[in-house]
Design a protein around this motif. Structure first.
Motif, PDB file in Angstrom:
ATOM      1  N   TYR A 215     -18.204  14.918  -4.423  1.00 66.96           N
ATOM      2  CA  TYR A 215     -18.234  14.515  -3.023  1.00 66.96           C
ATOM      3  C   TYR A 215     -17.769  15.661  -2.140  1.00 66.96           C
TER       4      TYR A 215
ATOM      5  N   GLU B 252     -17.714  16.232   2.025  1.00 67.93           N
ATOM      6  CA  GLU B 252     -18.050  15.568   3.294  1.00 67.93           C
ATOM      7  C   GLU B 252     -19.132  16.320   4.057  1.00 67.93           C
TER       8      GLU B 252
ATOM      9  N   PRO C 179     -14.939   4.697  -0.775  1.00 61.66           N
ATOM     10  CA  PRO C 179     -13.522   4.349  -0.539  1.00 61.66           C
ATOM     11  C   PRO C 179     -12.662   4.430  -1.794  1.00 61.66           C
TER      12      PRO C 179
ATOM     13  N   ARG D  39       0.831  -1.218   0.000  1.00 62.39           N
ATOM     14  CA  ARG D  39       0.000   0.000   0.000  1.00 62.39           C
ATOM     15  C   ARG D  39       0.858   1.258   0.000  1.00 62.39           C
TER      16      ARG D  39
ATOM     17  N   ALA E 191     -12.829   6.500   4.705  1.00 62.60           N
ATOM     18  CA  ALA E 191     -13.039   5.899   3.387  1.00 62.60           C
ATOM     19  C   ALA E 191     -11.703   5.642   2.708  1.00 62.60           C
ATOM     20  N   TYR E 192     -10.761   6.550   2.929  1.00 68.09           N
ATOM     21  CA  TYR E 192      -9.425   6.370   2.350  1.00 68.09           C
ATOM     22  C   TYR E 192      -8.785   5.092   2.866  1.00 68.09           C
ATOM     23  N   ARG E 193      -8.880   4.883   4.158  1.00 68.32           N
ATOM     24  CA  ARG E 193      -8.295   3.671   4.748  1.00 68.32           C
ATOM     25  C   ARG E 193      -8.984   2.431   4.192  1.00 68.32           C
ATOM     26  N   GLU E 194     -10.299   2.543   4.065  1.00 68.63           N
ATOM     27  CA  GLU E 194     -11.034   1.392   3.529  1.00 68.63           C
ATOM     28  C   GLU E 194     -10.608   1.116   2.084  1.00 68.63           C
ATOM     29  N   GLY E 195     -10.385   2.184   1.338  1.00 67.59           N
ATOM     30  CA  GLY E 195      -9.932   2.022  -0.046  1.00 67.59           C
ATOM     31  C   GLY E 195      -8.561   1.382  -0.125  1.00 67.59           C
ATOM     32  N   LEU E 196      -7.677   1.795   0.783  1.00 70.02           N
ATOM     33  CA  LEU E 196      -6.332   1.218   0.809  1.00 70.02           C
ATOM     34  C   LEU E 196      -6.362  -0.241   1.240  1.00 70.02           C
ATOM     35  N   ASP E 197      -7.217  -0.544   2.187  1.00 70.07           N
ATOM     36  CA  ASP E 197      -7.288  -1.923   2.674  1.00 70.07           C
ATOM     37  C   ASP E 197      -7.666  -2.889   1.562  1.00 70.07           C
ATOM     38  N   ALA E 198      -8.360  -2.374   0.557  1.00 69.84           N
ATOM     39  CA  ALA E 198      -8.747  -3.239  -0.563  1.00 69.84           C
ATOM     40  C   ALA E 198      -7.548  -3.654  -1.397  1.00 69.84           C
ATOM     41  N   LEU E 199      -6.451  -2.905  -1.252  1.00 73.76           N
ATOM     42  CA  LEU E 199      -5.224  -3.228  -1.984  1.00 73.76           C
ATOM     43  C   LEU E 199      -4.416  -4.170  -1.109  1.00 73.76           C
TER      44      LEU E 199
ATOM     45  N   MET F  19     -12.769  16.075   8.251  1.00 72.95           N
ATOM     46  CA  MET F  19     -12.659  15.129   7.126  1.00 72.95           C
ATOM     47  C   MET F  19     -12.531  13.692   7.626  1.00 72.95           C
ATOM     48  N   LYS F  20     -13.097  13.416   8.770  1.00 75.74           N
ATOM     49  CA  LYS F  20     -12.921  12.078   9.353  1.00 75.74           C
ATOM     50  C   LYS F  20     -13.490  11.007   8.447  1.00 75.74           C
ATOM     51  N   LYS F  21     -14.702  11.265   7.952  1.00 73.13           N
ATOM     52  CA  LYS F  21     -15.342  10.254   7.094  1.00 73.13           C
ATOM     53  C   LYS F  21     -14.518  10.043   5.827  1.00 73.13           C
ATOM     54  N   THR F  22     -13.945  11.135   5.336  1.00 71.53           N
ATOM     55  CA  THR F  22     -13.142  11.034   4.123  1.00 71.53           C
ATOM     56  C   THR F  22     -11.972  10.084   4.341  1.00 71.53           C
ATOM     57  N   PHE F  23     -11.287  10.273   5.449  1.00 71.90           N
ATOM     58  CA  PHE F  23     -10.108   9.443   5.661  1.00 71.90           C
ATOM     59  C   PHE F  23     -10.462   8.039   6.146  1.00 71.90           C
TER      60      PHE F  23
END
Lengths: 168, 346
Positions: A163, A165, A101, A20, B7-15, B1-5
């Motif tokens: 988007y 937030e 995500p 990552r 989601a970012y972590r969730e997106g990275l976890d998919a990798l 921007m908590k929700k944004t990040f």
């Protein structure tokens, strides 16, 4: 036998992290996988003991970052990030939460390297500004500025694809 | 921007790597790690008597991958990780010098150094594969061998007026009958070591254990080798003319050099020292190499040579240390000399 056991532990603990982080730098899964193999091999061959798990993880992050920067320096020019797995979708009028995500991830990958580097370290690895500065080789002020500007730029990019937030 | 990040972590976890991909990674790592210790196949001609062969192009005991083989020996000695191997392959020399006597062929497997310190790894290959079977193996990886007391086995570098050495034996590959000798040396010559030649004479091989040297040699012979110190000298000069203090005296750093394998400083003392009761105090100025990820190498008590500071006079001193590891000079955060911290590249 001992080497295999250690290799299993290292792969389970760090392979995804290195993948990552490398992807955040290089934008290519193939290149990220190559870096992963190199870093894990170096870790496997390291003779000096670490002070503990945190020290080991910090070493992995630092060595991965340095290796990626080496690769970027050796390339003829810095490439635009090639998101080689997923095509960029058209901007929707509303953002499906399930797609969020991937949307945010792609937006971060569109940021300049120094911003996405600090955002990864802060929001994925939970690094302090001080630790970010150490990995990035900059002052704490510079690291804080990159974070702030990275967030601001990310907001702009996300608004472009529908988007915001604050809308949620 | 908590929700944004989030989601970012969730997106990275998919990798991530799949379980199959991780299994392939593990196999690859294990295979790469075990290939470090390849059986040593080459043997020099088993001629009787002493054969003195000059290296540097006259004999290469290895075909392709020679520099890779040299780096592997240096990996054993200095414990470096795989990433350094390519750099060390570039720095190391493969002298190829060899000599055969008493049923054992001694050849130079690797040499690396800078203008003051150098390390040589020799391979001792017996005609009788069982010759070293009873040699004691120690927990730290070393083996119980010793050279005979007759004659000099201290490498003599042409033109040098001082030097020193420590050495030990180890087994790079338990699956082959050969053993290795490591010599960690220093010598001072006008113009530095790189490109010079070290003449080495080894006499008789004895077993070594709790009771010291064995009564009879395992192999009786004399091996003379000329070891060309042909390696890439990675020394960088960090400072010249900087001033600091030590023990109340003024210190001028005449020359401070750092390499992948050692640190060396030449300095001049002047003034009135605060304390002189300790003999040789002039040589104990703090010298510490600190790496970026924290560890430091303390060369304060490494020893050296120089003059005694007389009242109203100056004393020129020289000290340094060969490292027990190969470092990347770019990973050095600072070198302390006295009260001065010098940053490479600053």
């Amino acid at each position: 036998m001992r080497a295999k056991k250690r290799a299993v532990r290292l792969v389970n603990d760090y392979a995804d992290l290195i993948l990552r982080l490398s992807y955040a730098y290089l934008g290519s899964k193939a290149d990220a996988e190559d870096v992963c193999q190199e870093v894990l091999l170096r870790l496997l061959g390291r003779a000096e003991a670490f002070e503990g798990p945190e020290h080991e993880r910090a070493w992995v992050v630092r060595v991965t970052a340095n290796r990626c920067k080496d690769l970027l320096r050796r390339r003829a020019s810095r490439p635009t990030v090639a998101l080689d797995e997923v095509a960029e979708p058209a901007a929707p009028e509303t953002v499906d939460a399930r797609a969020l995500p991937a949307l945010v991830f792609r937006a971060v990958m569109r940021l300049p390297l120094e911003y996405r580097e600090t955002i990864f370290l802060r929001y994925y690895e939970n690094y302090s500004v001080r630790d970010i500065a150490r990995v990035c080789g900059c002052s704490e002020d510079a690291a804080a500025a990159r974070l702030s500007r990275g967030r601001a730029k990310l907001k702009v990019l996300l608004k472009e694809v529908g988007y915001d937030e604050e809308d949620l | 921007m908590k929700k944004t990040f989030d989601a970012y972590r969730e997106g990275l976890d998919a990798l991530s790597f799949s379980p199959v991909e991780k299994s392939v990674l593990v196999k690859g790592l294990v295979a790469a790690a075990s290939s470090r210790r390849r059986p040593w196949a080459a043997r020099a001609a088993a001629a009787a008597g002493i054969v003195l062969v000059l290296g540097a192009g006259a004999v290469t005991a290895y075909a392709t991958g020679a520099l890779g083989a040299a780096a592997e020996f240096l990996q054993d000695v200095f414990g470096m990780g795989e990433e350094q191997v390519e750099d060390v392959s570039r720095m190391a020399g493969v002298a190829g010098a060899s000599a055969t006597d008493g049923g054992v062929t001694v050849c130079v497997s690797a040499v690396i150094g800078d203008d003051t310190f150098y390390a040589v790894v020799y391979t001792l290959d017996p005609n009788d594969p069982a010759l070293f079977d009873d040699v004691e193996r120690f927990e730290d990886g070393k083996v119980g061998l010793a050279l005979g007391p007759e004659g000099s086995f201290f490498p003599l570098v042409s033109g040098s007026d001082s030097g020193g050495m420590s050495s030990y034996f180890y087994d790079a590959d338990p699956e082959d009958p050969a053993l290795q000798l490591v010599q960690l040396c220093w010598a001072q010559t006008e113009g530095g070591l790189a490109g010079q030649t070290a003449h080495v004479t080894l006499h008789d091989l004895y077993g070594w254990g709790d009771e010291g040297r064995s009564a009879e040699p395992i192999a009786a012979g004399t091996w003379e080798l000329d070891v060309p110190l042909e390696y890439e000298d990675t020394s960088v000069e960090l400072a010249s003319g900087l001033e600091t203090t030590y023990n109340g005296c003024d210190v001028t750093i005449e020359r401070l050099t750092l390499s992948a394998i050692g640190v060396h400083v030449e300095y001049t003392l002047s003034g009135e020292p605060l304390e002189t009761s300790r003999q040789g105090w002039e040589l104990s100025i703090p010298v510490v190499v600190t790496l970026e990820d924290g560890p430091s190498i303390d060369a304060t008590w490494s020893g050296g040579a120089g003059e005694t500071l007389e009242a109203g006079g100056t004393a020129r001193m020289s000290k340094g240390m060969g490292f027990d590891r190969i470092i990347d000079v770019e990973d050095v955060a600072s070198v302390r000399v006295g009260d001065l911290w010098i940053e490479p590249g600053a």
